[in-house]
Design a protein around this motif. Sequence first.
Motif, short mmCIF file in Angstrom:
data_model
loop_
_atom_site.label_atom_id
_atom_site.label_comp_id
_atom_site.label_asym_id
_atom_site.label_seq_id
_atom_site.Cartn_x
_atom_site.Cartn_y
_atom_site.Cartn_z
N TYR A 185 -1.27 -10.82 4.77
CA TYR A 185 -2.22 -10.45 5.83
C TYR A 185 -3.33 -11.47 5.82
CZ TYR A 185 -0.08 -5.74 5.69
OH TYR A 185 0.78 -4.67 5.73
N THR A 194 0.84 -1.20 0.00
CA THR A 194 0.00 0.00 0.00
C THR A 194 0.88 1.24 0.00
OG1 THR A 194 -1.94 1.04 0.98
CG2 THR A 194 -0.30 0.19 2.52
N ARG A 195 0.26 2.38 -0.17
CA ARG A 195 0.99 3.65 -0.12
C ARG A 195 0.05 4.69 0.44
NH1 ARG A 195 3.93 6.84 -5.06
NH2 ARG A 195 1.89 7.76 -5.31
N SER A 196 0.54 5.43 1.43
CA SER A 196 -0.32 6.40 2.12
C SER A 196 -0.92 7.41 1.15
CB SER A 196 0.49 7.19 3.15
OG SER A 196 1.04 6.33 4.10
N GLY A 202 -5.36 3.07 16.28
CA GLY A 202 -6.44 2.07 16.33
C GLY A 202 -6.26 1.08 17.46
N HIS A 203 -5.00 0.78 17.79
CA HIS A 203 -4.78 -0.16 18.88
C HIS A 203 -5.28 0.40 20.21
CE1 HIS A 203 -3.20 -3.36 21.25
NE2 HIS A 203 -2.80 -2.43 22.10
N ARG A 230 1.80 -8.83 0.65
CA ARG A 230 1.95 -9.23 2.06
C ARG A 230 1.00 -10.39 2.37
NH1 ARG A 230 4.59 -5.14 5.19
NH2 ARG A 230 4.14 -6.42 7.01
N PHE A 252 -5.02 -8.70 12.49
CA PHE A 252 -3.73 -8.11 12.87
C PHE A 252 -3.58 -8.34 14.37
CE2 PHE A 252 -1.08 -4.12 13.50
CZ PHE A 252 0.03 -4.60 12.81
N HIS A 307 -4.33 4.66 10.62
CA HIS A 307 -2.89 4.51 10.38
C HIS A 307 -2.56 4.90 8.94
CE1 HIS A 307 0.87 2.21 9.56
NE2 HIS A 307 1.17 2.73 10.74
N ALA A 308 -1.30 5.27 8.74
CA ALA A 308 -0.82 5.69 7.42
C ALA A 308 -1.19 4.71 6.30
CB ALA A 308 0.69 5.87 7.47
N THR A 309 -1.36 3.44 6.64
CA THR A 309 -1.63 2.43 5.61
C THR A 309 -3.13 2.25 5.31
OG1 THR A 309 -1.61 0.80 7.39
CG2 THR A 309 0.43 1.06 6.15
N LYS A 310 -3.96 3.03 5.98
CA LYS A 310 -5.40 2.82 5.85
C LYS A 310 -6.04 3.70 4.77
CE LYS A 310 -5.93 -0.31 9.09
NZ LYS A 310 -4.54 -0.73 9.31
N SER A 329 -9.08 2.40 12.68
CA SER A 329 -7.66 2.77 12.61
C SER A 329 -7.49 3.80 11.51
CB SER A 329 -6.81 1.55 12.27
OG SER A 329 -5.53 1.97 11.82
N HIS A 362 -10.54 -1.95 9.35
CA HIS A 362 -10.51 -2.02 7.88
C HIS A 362 -11.78 -1.47 7.24
CE1 HIS A 362 -7.70 -5.82 8.19
NE2 HIS A 362 -7.22 -4.75 8.81
N ASP A 389 -13.93 -4.62 15.78
CA ASP A 389 -12.69 -4.08 15.27
C ASP A 389 -12.98 -3.68 13.82
OD1 ASP A 389 -10.24 -3.62 14.07
OD2 ASP A 389 -9.18 -5.13 15.26
#
Length: 367
Positions: free
Chosen positions: A312, A7-9, A59-60, A310, A83, A180-183, A178, A157, A154
């Motif tokens: 996942y 992925t890319r932010s 998110g955690h 990846r 995750f 996060h940068a990857t979301k 979350s 995603h 959760d």
Amino acid sequence: MSKIMVTRSSMPPKEEYMAEISSMWENHWLTNMGDKHKQLQESLLSRLEVDNIELLTNGHMALELVLQAMDLSGEVITTPYTFISTTHSIVRNNLKPVFCDIDPDDYTIDAEKIEKLITPRTSAILPVHVYGNICNIGAIKAIADKYGLKVIYDAAHAFDEKVDGIGVGNFGDASCFSFHATKVFNTIEGGAVSYKDEEIGNKLYQLKNFGIEDAETITGIGANAKMNEFCAAMGICNLRHLDGEKLKRKNAFDRYTERLDGIKGIRLNKLKPNVEYNYAYFPIIVDPKEFGMDRNQIQKKLADRDIFSRKYFYPISSACDCYKDTYDVNETPIAYEMSQKVLTLPLYADLDLDTVDLICDIITGDT
Ligand code: T4K
């Protein structure tokens, strides 16, 4: 060609972010629930169509603190196909994860298998909307109501998704996102909890800010999990571009589907007509006997061309070093099998269709 990562932010134009943060050089207010925090919170309330939302540092901490806010005890039914954060959030609250197997079609908790895992110690169910696939919310609600259990989703995603037109953050007692940068939507690092009971909101606010009531009154033993102003500003900007970014993701997602659907030995994520998706991930399940190659070989073939997929989610939580002595992966055979066969292909808004074609050609052996 530069490296293609899983992925890319997404990022707003640099000038837009600079304009958004420039007021901070005037007011010097960088964190502790400032203007940007308030603005993002308001925007998310209306975007996600939820009644309550609390912003957090990631998110955690959303998961960890909402479990704490609910004052749960004993066992929490969840899945190991996620995750590691999901499992850790339970254990770090001194609760015991009880792993339920998943539905092989959408990787979410198999609601039919929940009831037999319920014991007098069960206090909650923590299902995961894996890859943005929405759990069987109706069946989960029926079980939770019957046994008086809390439901915490959760939803890391599932940002901005809808089921039958209803925002995903409205189901269960709470949903954790979350950013996060990857979301799909990022605030660099960040997260949020949407919740039903206002009392949970009060507790969450306390827990994210040291239990401080006011400067001289500390009523709770809280942590520090506040979203800072730079992160909130990133969220404000990214939210403006979300629809366009999601559309670009959809185009890449559709191209993958067009190219890979029907290939013997490769199974794609099935989408449901009543869900508005965010196109967060593109997992494929590879059957080595039928396809003639396993997912590790596909991953290597791609990596040889500087394309990085990846696995996942491999290993599943119960197979991780920190849990494997406590759990048996064979108790959730479908989750275990999926973790051995899954490969998550690159997917992000700026992934161009030629690259999607190249990835598909490499997989199918056409290049
Ligand atoms: N629950 C679930 C179901 C989750 O999936 C997650 C997080 C959480 C809870 C916890 O939420 P957070 O506390 O993280 O908000 C990534 C993410 O770090 C993690 O947020 C995410 N799930 C998980 C599925 O994926 P890694 O270890 O795979 O990330 P990493 O650093 O290898 O990055 C993957 C790729 O993303 C890189 O190859 C390139 C790209 N990338 C990465 C970063 C850090 C960017 O483009 N920009 C970046 O800044 O965990």
